[in-house]
Design a protein around this motif. Structure first.
Motif, PDB file in Angstrom:
ATOM      1  N   ARG A   3      47.977  12.065  35.409  1.00  0.00           N
ATOM      2  CA  ARG A   3      46.780  12.862  35.114  1.00  0.00           C
ATOM      3  C   ARG A   3      46.590  13.907  36.217  1.00  0.00           C
ATOM      4  NH1 ARG A   3      42.782  11.453  31.542  1.00  0.00           N
ATOM      5  NH2 ARG A   3      40.775  12.539  31.751  1.00  0.00           N
ATOM      6  N   LEU A   4      46.567  15.178  35.823  1.00  0.00           N
ATOM      7  CA  LEU A   4      46.507  16.275  36.772  1.00  0.00           C
ATOM      8  C   LEU A   4      45.084  16.811  36.911  1.00  0.00           C
ATOM      9  CD1 LEU A   4      49.656  18.265  35.553  1.00  0.00           C
ATOM     10  CD2 LEU A   4      49.528  16.768  37.557  1.00  0.00           C
ATOM     11  N   ARG A   5      44.771  17.305  38.102  1.00  0.00           N
ATOM     12  CA  ARG A   5      43.525  18.036  38.348  1.00  0.00           C
ATOM     13  C   ARG A   5      43.829  19.520  38.135  1.00  0.00           C
ATOM     14  NH1 ARG A   5      44.190  14.456  42.386  1.00  0.00           N
ATOM     15  NH2 ARG A   5      44.973  16.101  43.782  1.00  0.00           N
ATOM     16  N   ILE A   6      43.256  20.078  37.078  1.00  0.00           N
ATOM     17  CA  ILE A   6      43.609  21.437  36.662  1.00  0.00           C
ATOM     18  C   ILE A   6      42.404  22.356  36.782  1.00  0.00           C
ATOM     19  CG2 ILE A   6      44.344  22.873  34.704  1.00  0.00           C
ATOM     20  CD1 ILE A   6      46.015  20.509  33.744  1.00  0.00           C
ATOM     21  N   GLY A   7      42.618  23.521  37.375  1.00  0.00           N
ATOM     22  CA  GLY A   7      41.622  24.577  37.388  1.00  0.00           C
ATOM     23  C   GLY A   7      42.062  25.706  36.479  1.00  0.00           C
ATOM     24  N   VAL A   8      41.121  26.286  35.749  1.00  0.00           N
ATOM     25  CA  VAL A   8      41.395  27.457  34.906  1.00  0.00           C
ATOM     26  C   VAL A   8      40.404  28.535  35.324  1.00  0.00           C
ATOM     27  CG1 VAL A   8      41.541  28.381  32.566  1.00  0.00           C
ATOM     28  CG2 VAL A   8      42.178  25.991  33.002  1.00  0.00           C
ATOM     29  N   LEU A   9      40.914  29.679  35.717  1.00  0.00           N
ATOM     30  CA  LEU A   9      40.076  30.759  36.232  1.00  0.00           C
ATOM     31  C   LEU A   9      40.223  31.994  35.356  1.00  0.00           C
ATOM     32  CD1 LEU A   9      38.236  31.952  38.439  1.00  0.00           C
ATOM     33  CD2 LEU A   9      40.306  32.485  39.762  1.00  0.00           C
ATOM     34  N   ASP A  10      39.108  32.457  34.819  1.00  0.00           N
ATOM     35  CA  ASP A  10      39.057  33.662  33.989  1.00  0.00           C
ATOM     36  C   ASP A  10      38.490  34.792  34.849  1.00  0.00           C
ATOM     37  OD1 ASP A  10      38.735  35.595  32.050  1.00  0.00           O
ATOM     38  OD2 ASP A  10      37.166  34.543  30.941  1.00  0.00           O
ATOM     39  N   LEU A  11      39.343  35.739  35.235  1.00  0.00           N
ATOM     40  CA  LEU A  11      38.915  36.833  36.107  1.00  0.00           C
ATOM     41  C   LEU A  11      38.393  38.000  35.256  1.00  0.00           C
ATOM     42  CD1 LEU A  11      41.742  36.877  38.816  1.00  0.00           C
ATOM     43  CD2 LEU A  11      39.461  35.858  38.977  1.00  0.00           C
ATOM     44  N   VAL A  12      37.089  37.999  35.016  1.00  0.00           N
ATOM     45  CA  VAL A  12      36.467  39.083  34.274  1.00  0.00           C
ATOM     46  C   VAL A  12      36.487  40.376  35.076  1.00  0.00           C
ATOM     47  CG1 VAL A  12      34.223  39.914  33.433  1.00  0.00           C
ATOM     48  CG2 VAL A  12      35.037  37.633  32.809  1.00  0.00           C
ATOM     49  N   THR A  13      36.388  40.254  36.391  1.00  0.00           N
ATOM     50  CA  THR A  13      36.355  41.422  37.263  1.00  0.00           C
ATOM     51  C   THR A  13      37.236  41.177  38.471  1.00  0.00           C
ATOM     52  OG1 THR A  13      34.853  43.015  38.329  1.00  0.00           O
ATOM     53  CG2 THR A  13      34.327  40.678  38.576  1.00  0.00           C
ATOM     54  N   LYS A  14      37.384  42.195  39.305  1.00  0.00           N
ATOM     55  CA  LYS A  14      38.371  42.133  40.377  1.00  0.00           C
ATOM     56  C   LYS A  14      37.774  41.927  41.754  1.00  0.00           C
ATOM     57  CE  LYS A  14      38.327  47.188  40.849  1.00  0.00           C
ATOM     58  NZ  LYS A  14      39.149  48.408  40.775  1.00  0.00           N
ATOM     59  N   ALA A  15      36.444  41.951  41.859  1.00  0.00           N
ATOM     60  CA  ALA A  15      35.820  41.909  43.179  1.00  0.00           C
ATOM     61  C   ALA A  15      34.350  41.566  43.015  1.00  0.00           C
ATOM     62  CB  ALA A  15      35.963  43.261  43.873  1.00  0.00           C
ATOM     63  N   PRO A  16      33.679  41.172  44.101  1.00  0.00           N
ATOM     64  CA  PRO A  16      32.227  40.973  44.016  1.00  0.00           C
ATOM     65  C   PRO A  16      31.535  42.214  43.460  1.00  0.00           C
ATOM     66  CG  PRO A  16      33.069  40.157  46.101  1.00  0.00           C
ATOM     67  CD  PRO A  16      34.208  40.868  45.439  1.00  0.00           C
ATOM     68  N   ASN A  17      30.591  41.987  42.572  1.00  0.00           N
ATOM     69  CA  ASN A  17      29.906  43.099  41.909  1.00  0.00           C
ATOM     70  C   ASN A  17      28.503  42.636  41.550  1.00  0.00           C
ATOM     71  OD1 ASN A  17      28.933  45.104  40.149  1.00  0.00           O
ATOM     72  ND2 ASN A  17      30.973  45.526  39.348  1.00  0.00           N
ATOM     73  N   ARG A  18      27.528  43.246  42.154  1.00  0.00           N
ATOM     74  CA  ARG A  18      26.136  42.864  41.906  1.00  0.00           C
ATOM     75  C   ARG A  18      25.346  44.001  41.267  1.00  0.00           C
ATOM     76  NH1 ARG A  18      24.858  38.049  43.833  1.00  0.00           N
ATOM     77  NH2 ARG A  18      26.370  37.033  45.210  1.00  0.00           N
ATOM     78  N   SER A  19      26.044  44.898  40.585  1.00  0.00           N
ATOM     79  CA  SER A  19      25.362  45.981  39.887  1.00  0.00           C
ATOM     80  C   SER A  19      24.519  45.414  38.755  1.00  0.00           C
ATOM     81  CB  SER A  19      26.370  46.976  39.319  1.00  0.00           C
ATOM     82  OG  SER A  19      27.098  46.408  38.244  1.00  0.00           O
ATOM     83  N   LEU A  20      23.579  46.220  38.286  1.00  0.00           N
ATOM     84  CA  LEU A  20      22.711  45.782  37.191  1.00  0.00           C
ATOM     85  C   LEU A  20      23.526  45.439  35.965  1.00  0.00           C
ATOM     86  CD1 LEU A  20      19.930  45.373  35.916  1.00  0.00           C
ATOM     87  CD2 LEU A  20      19.867  47.834  35.430  1.00  0.00           C
ATOM     88  N   TYR A  21      24.505  46.286  35.637  1.00  0.00           N
ATOM     89  CA  TYR A  21      25.325  46.025  34.455  1.00  0.00           C
ATOM     90  C   TYR A  21      26.126  44.735  34.618  1.00  0.00           C
ATOM     91  CZ  TYR A  21      28.665  46.666  30.669  1.00  0.00           C
ATOM     92  OH  TYR A  21      29.413  46.477  29.540  1.00  0.00           O
ATOM     93  N   ALA A  22      26.678  44.508  35.811  1.00  0.00           N
ATOM     94  CA  ALA A  22      27.451  43.288  36.039  1.00  0.00           C
ATOM     95  C   ALA A  22      26.582  42.048  35.870  1.00  0.00           C
ATOM     96  CB  ALA A  22      28.070  43.316  37.434  1.00  0.00           C
ATOM     97  N   ARG A  23      25.374  42.085  36.413  1.00  0.00           N
ATOM     98  CA  ARG A  23      24.475  40.938  36.296  1.00  0.00           C
ATOM     99  C   ARG A  23      24.123  40.647  34.841  1.00  0.00           C
ATOM    100  NH1 ARG A  23      21.806  39.333  40.996  1.00  0.00           N
ATOM    101  NH2 ARG A  23      22.273  40.581  42.843  1.00  0.00           N
ATOM    102  N   LEU A  24      23.936  41.708  34.075  1.00  0.00           N
ATOM    103  CA  LEU A  24      23.511  41.529  32.689  1.00  0.00           C
ATOM    104  C   LEU A  24      24.667  41.185  31.759  1.00  0.00           C
ATOM    105  CD1 LEU A  24      21.017  44.526  32.346  1.00  0.00           C
ATOM    106  CD2 LEU A  24      20.430  42.105  32.486  1.00  0.00           C
TER     107      LEU A  24
END
Length: 516
Positions: A3-24
């Protein structure tokens, strides 16, 4: 198999982003395939943790440090982030796997930094990876199915992975759904241009929609089909059989050729709230807009069509590709400005012509002609870099036109006219938020800076002109800032890549991909 411990990461963006559009909205841009991979891994008997990275999370704390296997799904703009994460987790003993568009487009580069690089992926491919689950270094193993999967797990099976991502969206919550793979059109720049159109199960589609109504009140479905509604009647019958009138809203990407008035009436009756058609060019690709006209004649026809759509669908985004080989002089940009005038309710989305590795056969022609630049992947998102040298423009000339049309499209006058031509409140609000955030004002600022640097930054100009392949300091510093503490894990050489790898692979004696 243990039994493996598996992580799955979905990279919607490439860097920290706290813009209004990103938050919404970033949580609403989650991909479906990482959710599918998570289901398949659980069905193989493993423990799975899925994280959708929207730019707001701390990736150093979100993922467990003791993973056995880490799957990362990434578009090319997130490649440098994915490479750094793979390096970090490999140091901790994990086996790393890359999937998604970047893996399909740039397998030659990605296999330097991952143990497995996946092309078309079905459950058998995942089973093969998990049965082996061993390091492959210095070059990773590439694995691909012979075609896209013929069926996917239903929504009820991936819901446990959908719900936590939806919880990150503060107001608008869009559930990702897909009913087909591939596309019947052959746009020369598109990754789906050589993928056969393939509808998925319509009975399962009905079940998915019915299930969703048991989990959310008046949900919004975002259709991830490359071109929604190719089998229009079958889609509408599935929706109408599963969804009581007015109890679900829909967003879809479609071509103008499918959006006839009878179809629009049926879409409105089924509560479709937003549609994203591709216009692409005023000179080429007329099959998608169902017109053989070009130039101003096409502008008028398309504007009339878009205005008709807005009588039935509250929100429309029109997609353009800037810098195609058929463009020359100021006319393509001036025609786009006339379209903005004639169809003021449309939100224009501008992509820069980009050749994403193996994404399309046309990329071989660009590479043979020596026109592809080795921009760091971090900037290849159709907006922050154009990695194909324009055929009919100098770089300063092209950016002069690009800045001009972007300013025109997101001027306060254009924003005001867009508000006035939009019927309902949420679409009005979305048009304003997008215009004043990264997609409007942000693009104006960035393109204006790049235009100025073409005159003042000798190193950057030499890179654009292919006088040198050395990555300019401007780009290196941007990547360092964006990756933050993860930058220390970026492998040596990971900023550079061979822009002609696709062309060079054509003469390799040994095939790159293991195809079953």
């Amino acid at each position: 198999m243990r039994r493996l411990r598996i992580g799955v990461l979905d990279l919607v963006t490439k860097a920290p982003n706290r813009s209004l559009y990103a938050r919404l909205m970033h949580a609403n841009l989650a991909s479906i395939m990482p959710q599918i991979i998570s289901v398949w891994c659980e069905q193989e008997g493993h423990d799975v943790r899925l994280v959708c990275y929207t730019g707001l999370e701390d990736l150093l704390t979100e993922l467990p440090s003791d993973l056995d296997v880490l799957f990362i799904g990434a578009f090319t703009q997130s490649a440098q982030l994915a490479y750094a994460l793979s390096s970090m987790f490999r140091r901790n003993g994990a086996v790393t796997v890359l999937g998604g568009p970047h893996a399909r487009c740039y397998p030659e580069d990605a296999r330097k930094y991952f143990d497995y690089v996946l092309g078309f992926t079905d459950r058998q491919v995942i089973s093969e990876v998990l049965r082996d689950a061993t390091p492959h270094r210095p070059l990773g193993q590439t694995i691909a199915a012979s075609r896209q999967p013929t069926d996917l797990p239903p929504l009820r099976e991936r819901w446990k992975f959908v719900a936590p991502t939806l919880a990150k969206a503060p107001t608008i919550k869009i559930v990702p759904m897909i009913g087909s793979l591939g596309c019947p059109y052959t746009c020369s720049f598109c990754i789906d241009s050589t993928v056969d159109y393939q509808p998925l199960s319509f009975p399962q589609l009905r079940d998915d929609l019915s299930f969703l109504l048991t989990r959310m009140k008046n949900p919004i479905v975002g259709w991830h089909d490359p071109n929604f509604g190719v089998r229009f009647d079958d889609y509408m019958e599935a929706v109408e059989q599963a969804v009581p009138r007015g109890s679900m809203r829909h967003i879809a990407e479609s071509s103008l050729s499918l959006l006839s008035e009878p179809h629009l009436k049926r879409l409105r009756a089924n509560n479709f709230q937003a549609i994203l058609p591709g216009i692409e060019s005023w000179y080429d690709l007329g099959n998608k807009s169902k017109t053989r006209r070009t130039g101003m004649d096409k502008v008028k026809l398309v504007a009339d069509h878009v205005n008709m759509i807005l009588r039935y669908i509250p929100y429309i985004q029109t997609n353009f590709v800037m810098g195609l080989d058929g463009d020359m002089g100021p006319e393509p940009f001036e025609l786009t400005k006339r379209f903005i005038d004639l169809a003021p309710g449309a939100f224009p989305a501008y992509s820069l012509l980009s050749a994403f590795g193996r994404a399309a056969p046309l990329n071989l022609e660009y590479q043979r002609a020596g026109r592809v630049l080795p921009f760091p992947f971090h900037f290849l998102n159709n907006n922050h870099a154009m990695n194909v040298r324009p055929k009919n423009y100098s770089w300063p000339e092209f950016y002069d036109h690009l800045v001009d049309v972007t300013r025109y499209s997101f001027s306060w006058r254009a924003i005001g006219r867009r508000i006035g031509a939009t019927q309902t409140m949420i679409p009005k609000w979305m048009n304003v938020v997008r215009a004043v955030s990264t997609e409007g004002f942000g693009r104006i600022k960035y393109h204006t800076e790049m235009r100025a640097r073409l005159d003042t930054d000798r190193q950057l100009r030499a890179f654009f002109e292919r006088e040198t392949d050395e990555i300019p300091a401007f780009y290196r510093e941007r990547i360092r800032q964006d990756l933050g503490p993860l930058h220390q894990f970026l492998p040596e050489g990971a900023l550079e890549h061979d822009p002609n790898a696709y062309l060079n692979s054509q003469t390799e004696a040994e095939p790159l991909t293991l195809t079953r």
